[in-house]
Design a protein around this motif. Structure first.
Motif, PDB file in Angstrom:
ATOM      1  N   LYS B 172      -2.420 -32.533 -50.685  1.00  0.00           N
ATOM      2  CA  LYS B 172      -0.991 -32.856 -50.676  1.00  0.00           C
ATOM      3  C   LYS B 172      -0.190 -31.838 -49.838  1.00  0.00           C
ATOM      4  CE  LYS B 172       2.334 -33.849 -54.307  1.00  0.00           C
ATOM      5  NZ  LYS B 172       2.583 -33.616 -55.727  1.00  0.00           N
ATOM      6  N   LYS B 173      -0.651 -30.616 -49.827  1.00  0.00           N
ATOM      7  CA  LYS B 173       0.067 -29.587 -49.085  1.00  0.00           C
ATOM      8  C   LYS B 173      -0.416 -29.493 -47.633  1.00  0.00           C
ATOM      9  CE  LYS B 173       1.159 -24.733 -48.802  1.00  0.00           C
ATOM     10  NZ  LYS B 173       1.227 -23.433 -49.408  1.00  0.00           N
ATOM     11  N   LEU B 174      -1.738 -29.607 -47.445  1.00  0.00           N
ATOM     12  CA  LEU B 174      -2.302 -29.334 -46.118  1.00  0.00           C
ATOM     13  C   LEU B 174      -2.233 -30.527 -45.167  1.00  0.00           C
ATOM     14  CD1 LEU B 174      -3.384 -26.744 -45.021  1.00  0.00           C
ATOM     15  CD2 LEU B 174      -5.693 -27.412 -45.676  1.00  0.00           C
ATOM     16  N   LEU B 175      -2.592 -31.716 -45.657  1.00  0.00           N
ATOM     17  CA  LEU B 175      -2.667 -32.884 -44.764  1.00  0.00           C
ATOM     18  C   LEU B 175      -1.354 -33.167 -44.010  1.00  0.00           C
ATOM     19  CD1 LEU B 175      -4.965 -35.365 -46.713  1.00  0.00           C
ATOM     20  CD2 LEU B 175      -5.264 -34.627 -44.352  1.00  0.00           C
ATOM     21  N   PRO B 176      -0.193 -33.154 -44.698  1.00  0.00           N
ATOM     22  CA  PRO B 176       1.042 -33.438 -43.949  1.00  0.00           C
ATOM     23  C   PRO B 176       1.307 -32.430 -42.830  1.00  0.00           C
ATOM     24  CG  PRO B 176       1.431 -33.504 -46.313  1.00  0.00           C
ATOM     25  CD  PRO B 176       0.067 -32.954 -46.126  1.00  0.00           C
ATOM     26  N   GLN B 177       0.857 -31.194 -43.024  1.00  0.00           N
ATOM     27  CA  GLN B 177       1.098 -30.174 -41.998  1.00  0.00           C
ATOM     28  C   GLN B 177       0.296 -30.441 -40.724  1.00  0.00           C
ATOM     29  OE1 GLN B 177       1.839 -26.005 -43.155  1.00  0.00           O
ATOM     30  NE2 GLN B 177       0.848 -26.541 -45.077  1.00  0.00           N
ATOM     31  N   PHE B 178      -0.896 -31.051 -40.882  1.00  0.00           N
ATOM     32  CA  PHE B 178      -1.690 -31.381 -39.699  1.00  0.00           C
ATOM     33  C   PHE B 178      -1.035 -32.519 -38.908  1.00  0.00           C
ATOM     34  CE2 PHE B 178      -5.460 -29.937 -42.416  1.00  0.00           C
ATOM     35  CZ  PHE B 178      -5.485 -28.683 -41.840  1.00  0.00           C
ATOM     36  N   LYS B 179      -0.341 -33.380 -39.647  1.00  0.00           N
ATOM     37  CA  LYS B 179       0.228 -34.576 -39.004  1.00  0.00           C
ATOM     38  C   LYS B 179       1.541 -34.297 -38.271  1.00  0.00           C
ATOM     39  CE  LYS B 179      -1.973 -37.657 -42.287  1.00  0.00           C
ATOM     40  NZ  LYS B 179      -1.778 -38.577 -43.391  1.00  0.00           N
ATOM     41  N   VAL B 180       2.221 -33.254 -38.730  1.00  0.00           N
ATOM     42  CA  VAL B 180       3.507 -32.912 -38.085  1.00  0.00           C
ATOM     43  C   VAL B 180       3.230 -32.180 -36.771  1.00  0.00           C
ATOM     44  CG1 VAL B 180       5.541 -31.423 -38.325  1.00  0.00           C
ATOM     45  CG2 VAL B 180       4.727 -32.744 -40.263  1.00  0.00           C
ATOM     46  N   GLU B 181       4.015 -32.494 -35.756  1.00  0.00           N
ATOM     47  CA  GLU B 181       3.823 -31.802 -34.479  1.00  0.00           C
ATOM     48  C   GLU B 181       4.326 -30.365 -34.595  1.00  0.00           C
ATOM     49  OE1 GLU B 181       5.276 -33.799 -31.053  1.00  0.00           O
ATOM     50  OE2 GLU B 181       4.633 -32.190 -29.705  1.00  0.00           O
ATOM     51  N   GLN B 182       3.430 -29.420 -34.487  1.00  0.00           N
ATOM     52  CA  GLN B 182       3.798 -28.005 -34.592  1.00  0.00           C
ATOM     53  C   GLN B 182       4.182 -27.501 -33.208  1.00  0.00           C
ATOM     54  OE1 GLN B 182       3.995 -26.796 -37.540  1.00  0.00           O
ATOM     55  NE2 GLN B 182       2.611 -28.041 -38.779  1.00  0.00           N
ATOM     56  N   LEU B 184       5.354 -24.441 -30.532  1.00  0.00           N
ATOM     57  CA  LEU B 184       5.056 -23.023 -30.332  1.00  0.00           C
ATOM     58  C   LEU B 184       6.275 -22.188 -30.733  1.00  0.00           C
ATOM     59  CD1 LEU B 184       3.061 -20.912 -29.174  1.00  0.00           C
ATOM     60  CD2 LEU B 184       4.113 -21.278 -26.949  1.00  0.00           C
ATOM     61  N   LYS B 185       6.095 -21.352 -31.753  1.00  0.00           N
ATOM     62  CA  LYS B 185       7.212 -20.519 -32.211  1.00  0.00           C
ATOM     63  C   LYS B 185       6.792 -19.062 -32.184  1.00  0.00           C
ATOM     64  CE  LYS B 185       9.439 -23.778 -35.332  1.00  0.00           C
ATOM     65  NZ  LYS B 185       9.322 -24.300 -36.674  1.00  0.00           N
ATOM     66  N   TYR B 186       7.669 -18.238 -31.644  1.00  0.00           N
ATOM     67  CA  TYR B 186       7.375 -16.810 -31.560  1.00  0.00           C
ATOM     68  C   TYR B 186       7.129 -16.234 -32.957  1.00  0.00           C
ATOM     69  CZ  TYR B 186       8.143 -11.821 -31.219  1.00  0.00           C
ATOM     70  OH  TYR B 186       7.995 -10.458 -31.355  1.00  0.00           O
ATOM     71  N   GLU B 187       7.964 -16.636 -33.940  1.00  0.00           N
ATOM     72  CA  GLU B 187       7.836 -16.086 -35.307  1.00  0.00           C
ATOM     73  C   GLU B 187       6.443 -16.359 -35.881  1.00  0.00           C
ATOM     74  OE1 GLU B 187      10.622 -17.811 -33.819  1.00  0.00           O
ATOM     75  OE2 GLU B 187      10.970 -18.947 -35.648  1.00  0.00           O
ATOM     76  N   ASN B 188       5.934 -17.567 -35.641  1.00  0.00           N
ATOM     77  CA  ASN B 188       4.603 -17.902 -36.174  1.00  0.00           C
ATOM     78  C   ASN B 188       3.514 -17.054 -35.520  1.00  0.00           C
ATOM     79  OD1 ASN B 188       5.497 -19.796 -37.972  1.00  0.00           O
ATOM     80  ND2 ASN B 188       5.111 -21.554 -36.646  1.00  0.00           N
ATOM     81  N   LEU B 189       3.598 -16.927 -34.204  1.00  0.00           N
ATOM     82  CA  LEU B 189       2.574 -16.138 -33.494  1.00  0.00           C
ATOM     83  C   LEU B 189       2.634 -14.683 -33.935  1.00  0.00           C
ATOM     84  CD1 LEU B 189       2.686 -17.467 -29.818  1.00  0.00           C
ATOM     85  CD2 LEU B 189       1.121 -18.097 -31.637  1.00  0.00           C
ATOM     86  N   LEU B 257      -1.163 -21.393 -35.810  1.00  0.00           N
ATOM     87  CA  LEU B 257      -1.249 -22.803 -35.428  1.00  0.00           C
ATOM     88  C   LEU B 257      -0.107 -23.611 -36.066  1.00  0.00           C
ATOM     89  CD1 LEU B 257      -5.107 -23.117 -35.967  1.00  0.00           C
ATOM     90  CD2 LEU B 257      -3.942 -23.018 -33.766  1.00  0.00           C
ATOM     91  N   GLY B 258       0.803 -22.899 -36.720  1.00  0.00           N
ATOM     92  CA  GLY B 258       1.966 -23.557 -37.332  1.00  0.00           C
ATOM     93  C   GLY B 258       1.717 -24.061 -38.738  1.00  0.00           C
ATOM     94  N   ILE B 259       0.535 -23.731 -39.305  1.00  0.00           N
ATOM     95  CA  ILE B 259       0.170 -24.227 -40.642  1.00  0.00           C
ATOM     96  C   ILE B 259       0.390 -23.121 -41.676  1.00  0.00           C
ATOM     97  CG2 ILE B 259      -1.715 -25.239 -42.026  1.00  0.00           C
ATOM     98  CD1 ILE B 259      -1.155 -26.933 -39.549  1.00  0.00           C
ATOM     99  N   LYS B 260       1.074 -23.464 -42.784  1.00  0.00           N
ATOM    100  CA  LYS B 260       1.307 -22.468 -43.841  1.00  0.00           C
ATOM    101  C   LYS B 260       0.296 -22.652 -44.964  1.00  0.00           C
ATOM    102  CE  LYS B 260       6.143 -21.468 -43.118  1.00  0.00           C
ATOM    103  NZ  LYS B 260       7.499 -21.564 -43.601  1.00  0.00           N
ATOM    104  N   LEU B 261      -0.524 -21.641 -45.185  1.00  0.00           N
ATOM    105  CA  LEU B 261      -1.481 -21.690 -46.305  1.00  0.00           C
ATOM    106  C   LEU B 261      -0.864 -20.989 -47.514  1.00  0.00           C
ATOM    107  CD1 LEU B 261      -4.892 -20.832 -44.547  1.00  0.00           C
ATOM    108  CD2 LEU B 261      -3.909 -23.084 -44.988  1.00  0.00           C
ATOM    109  N   THR B 262      -1.443 -21.250 -48.685  1.00  0.00           N
ATOM    110  CA  THR B 262      -0.932 -20.663 -49.931  1.00  0.00           C
ATOM    111  C   THR B 262      -1.379 -19.212 -50.059  1.00  0.00           C
ATOM    112  OG1 THR B 262      -1.247 -22.850 -50.873  1.00  0.00           O
ATOM    113  CG2 THR B 262      -0.803 -21.075 -52.423  1.00  0.00           C
TER     114      THR B 262
END
Lengths: 82, 483
Positions: B172-182, B184-189, B257-262
């Motif tokens: 429920k948490k991970l699958l939607p994140q793969f589907k959303v277009e991530q 490139l954000k400086y903060e994430n990198l 990669l723009g994905i937030k893990l727990t």
């Protein structure tokens, strides 16, 4: 018995507290009776009293006397027009 | 290719570059290819087992959803879970059960002919099996729709940053994140790189530096009681640094990669009770056990004694999940006992705190509770670290002997370190504690650091990177990578 009475009785029965201790100020973790284990007993008692099923997500939501009322209301338990 | 290697960093840099260079609709192909390549590099032909488990869970999820009645759904779910647990059981527990039955048969003078089997444990099987079980149960409970896109589903199963040792994520948490277009954000990198560097710091400067020192005591049959005490405390530090480093690297890679893990850890060695410890240690595993084992076991239970049984069973499963050995079973039981005993004696302990005036000084009381909890956790880890039940009982006896705790004995026990190793460990341990201290005062050390002047900020980053390059020790696998 009215639903609100059933609700209050569930607290008395599950947490083994006096009836006058059941009120809006009752919050999970703030009394020794309503700790994490007491919470499991309270959930079982509520499920039986109102014939509902509360999963883990809802269990975490049920963290006070007031939030429990709101949650059960969402699950179809009527506390007003019964 | 392990996380702590130049190969992995190069591999990951290529993946990040390619990920943001290609259109979103092809990214799942890239992530899947990267995940399977990474897994194949670690576990060889067991990638076929991963593929089989993925295909099986995918089909079972859809089948559960297609059933008309709750009863039918439950049946399909149970069959699905049964098959997944059979895979896990075969590879992880066959020899444990086989050896135990052989020992019982020998004790009872029965003839037992099934020989020991050479079975290799596929890496990550315990982690991806738990993710698969949660996926099937959530569909059965109606909290999740079965995923139809096989590509996205496969990434959920094999996402390389968290495949080896979690965090154990929910679909429920991970699958939607793969589907959303991530994008490139400086903060994430930037945040991702910091978390990865911090993971390298903890792994190479704390965990891998301590591992041989702890092993020198635990592998020595003539170790003194004080050495066991010191080595066990050091093992607790090692285990935390090792496992939380894995989570840091996983969270950092995913964030790039723009994905937030727990988050998986919240300074567990500062817990004030065993219950609190399990809210802070391997959080995604604890919540998994709570949601899929403990809560279902508590259904309809209205007595504390019945809840106690559910606690013991849950911790027993936790122990068995960690390793196919009786020492892990005992470790789980010890934690179950701690939790039950803690609850049962809550009032008496409250009275004692009042009698001794401890409760009049909340800060001191809190630190007493932290110290007691840490020592209880350390004692349980004697069973976690020992190679056999016999060794565990011998070491536990030494740990509990009062003379093992004599200050002079403990000081002598520091001989297990060379002076240089001790100085290096002490320095980096203090750095780690400073990081934790800032985290306790602020929500995030990284945010706090980002508000400092550029010079101070970069001094810290340079310290981390240079320390890893100059003093970092490598060559040890991750402890939890073996589960």
């Amino acid at each position: 018995m009215k639903n609100i009475e059933k609700y209050r009785n569930a607290f008395v029965e599950a947490l083994e507290i006096e009836e006058d201790e059941v009120g809006e100020e009752l919050v999970l973790g703030e009394t020794s009776e309503w700790d994490s284990l007491g919470h499991m007993i309270l959930i079982s008692t509520m499920e039986e009293a109102f014939d509902v099923s509360l999963d883990s997500e809802w269990m975490s939501e049920f963290d006070s006397y007031q939030s429990g009322l709101k949650l059960l209301d969402r699950l179809g338990v009527d506390f007003i027009n019964e | 290719m392990t996380f702590i290697s130049i190969e992995f960093l190069l591999f990951f840099a290529v993946i990040v570059f390619a990920y943001y260079s290609i259109p979103h609709r092809w990214r799942w192909v890239l992530l899947l290819a990267a995940s399977y390549s990474f897994y194949a590099s670690l576990s060889g032909y067991f990638v076929f087992l991963l593929l089989t488990s993925t295909a099986f869970s995918y089909v079972t999820g859809i089948l559960i959803e297609k059933q008309e009645t709750k009863k039918q759904k439950k049946k399909v779910m149970l069959v699905g879970i049964g098959v997944l647990l059979f895979f896990l059981g075969w590879f992880k527990y066959f020899n444990f059960v086989n050896d135990s039955l052989r020992a019982i048969s020998a004790y009872l003078n029965w003839n037992y002919t099934i020989p020991y089997q050479e079975i290799i444990l596929p890496i990550a099987i315990s982690f991806y099996t738990f993710q698969a079980v949660s996926y099937l149960v959530d569909i059965y409970r109606g909290k999740l729709k079965a995923e139809r896109h096989y590509g996205y589903f496969s990434i959920y199963f094999a996402f390389f940053p968290q495949l080896v040792a979690g965090p154990i994520e929910r679909a429920k948490k991970l699958l939607p994140q793969f589907k959303v277009e991530q994008t490139l954000k400086y903060e994430n990198l930037s945040y991702g790189m910091k978390r990865i560097a911090w993971g390298f710091f903890k792994k190479t400067l704390i965990a891998d530096r301590l591992a041989p020192i702890v092993a020198s005591v635990y592998d020595n049959p003539d170790a003194t009681g004080s050495q066991i005490v010191l080595a066990t405390i050091l093992f607790s530090v090692q285990l935390y640094a090792d496992f939380s480093a894995l989570s840091d690297i996983a969270i950092g890679c995913a964030r790039m990669l723009g994905i937030k893990l727990t988050e998986n850890f919240k300074q567990p060695h500062f817990a004030t009770s065993i219950g609190d410890f399990w809210n802070r240690w391997h959080i995604t595993f604890s919540t998994w056990l709570r949601d899929y084992i403990f809560v279902p076991l508590c259904k309809g239970k209205k007595k504390r004694s019945e809840i106690y049984v559910a606690i013991i069973i849950t911790f027993l499963i936790s122990g068995i999940w960690h390793g196919a050995a009786w020492s892990f079973v005992l470790w789980g039981l010890i934690h179950g006992f701690y939790r039950v005993f803690g609850d049962h004696t809550k009032q008496a302990r409250g009275k004692m705190a009042s009698f001794t005036y401890l409760d009049r000084n909340p800060t001191f009381h809190k630190w007493v509770k932290i110290a007691i909890t840490f020592l209880l956790v350390c004692f349980s880890r004697v069973f976690f670290r020992s190679d056999s039940v016999t060794a565990a009982f011998t070491n536990a006896q030494l740990f509990l002997t009062p003379s093992s705790w004599r200050p002079s004995g403990i000081i002598d026990a520091f001989e297990i370190f060379s002076l240089l190793d001790l100085a290096i460990f002490a320095f980096f341990f203090v750095v780690m504690q400073l990081f934790h201290h800032v985290e306790r005062k602020n929500a995030s050390t990284w945010n706090w650091l980002s508000q400092r002047p550029v010079f101070a900020r970069y001094a810290v980053y340079v310290l981390i990177v240079v320390s890893v390059l100059v003093f970092g020790a490598t060559g040890q696998g991750f402890v939890y990578g073996g589960f």
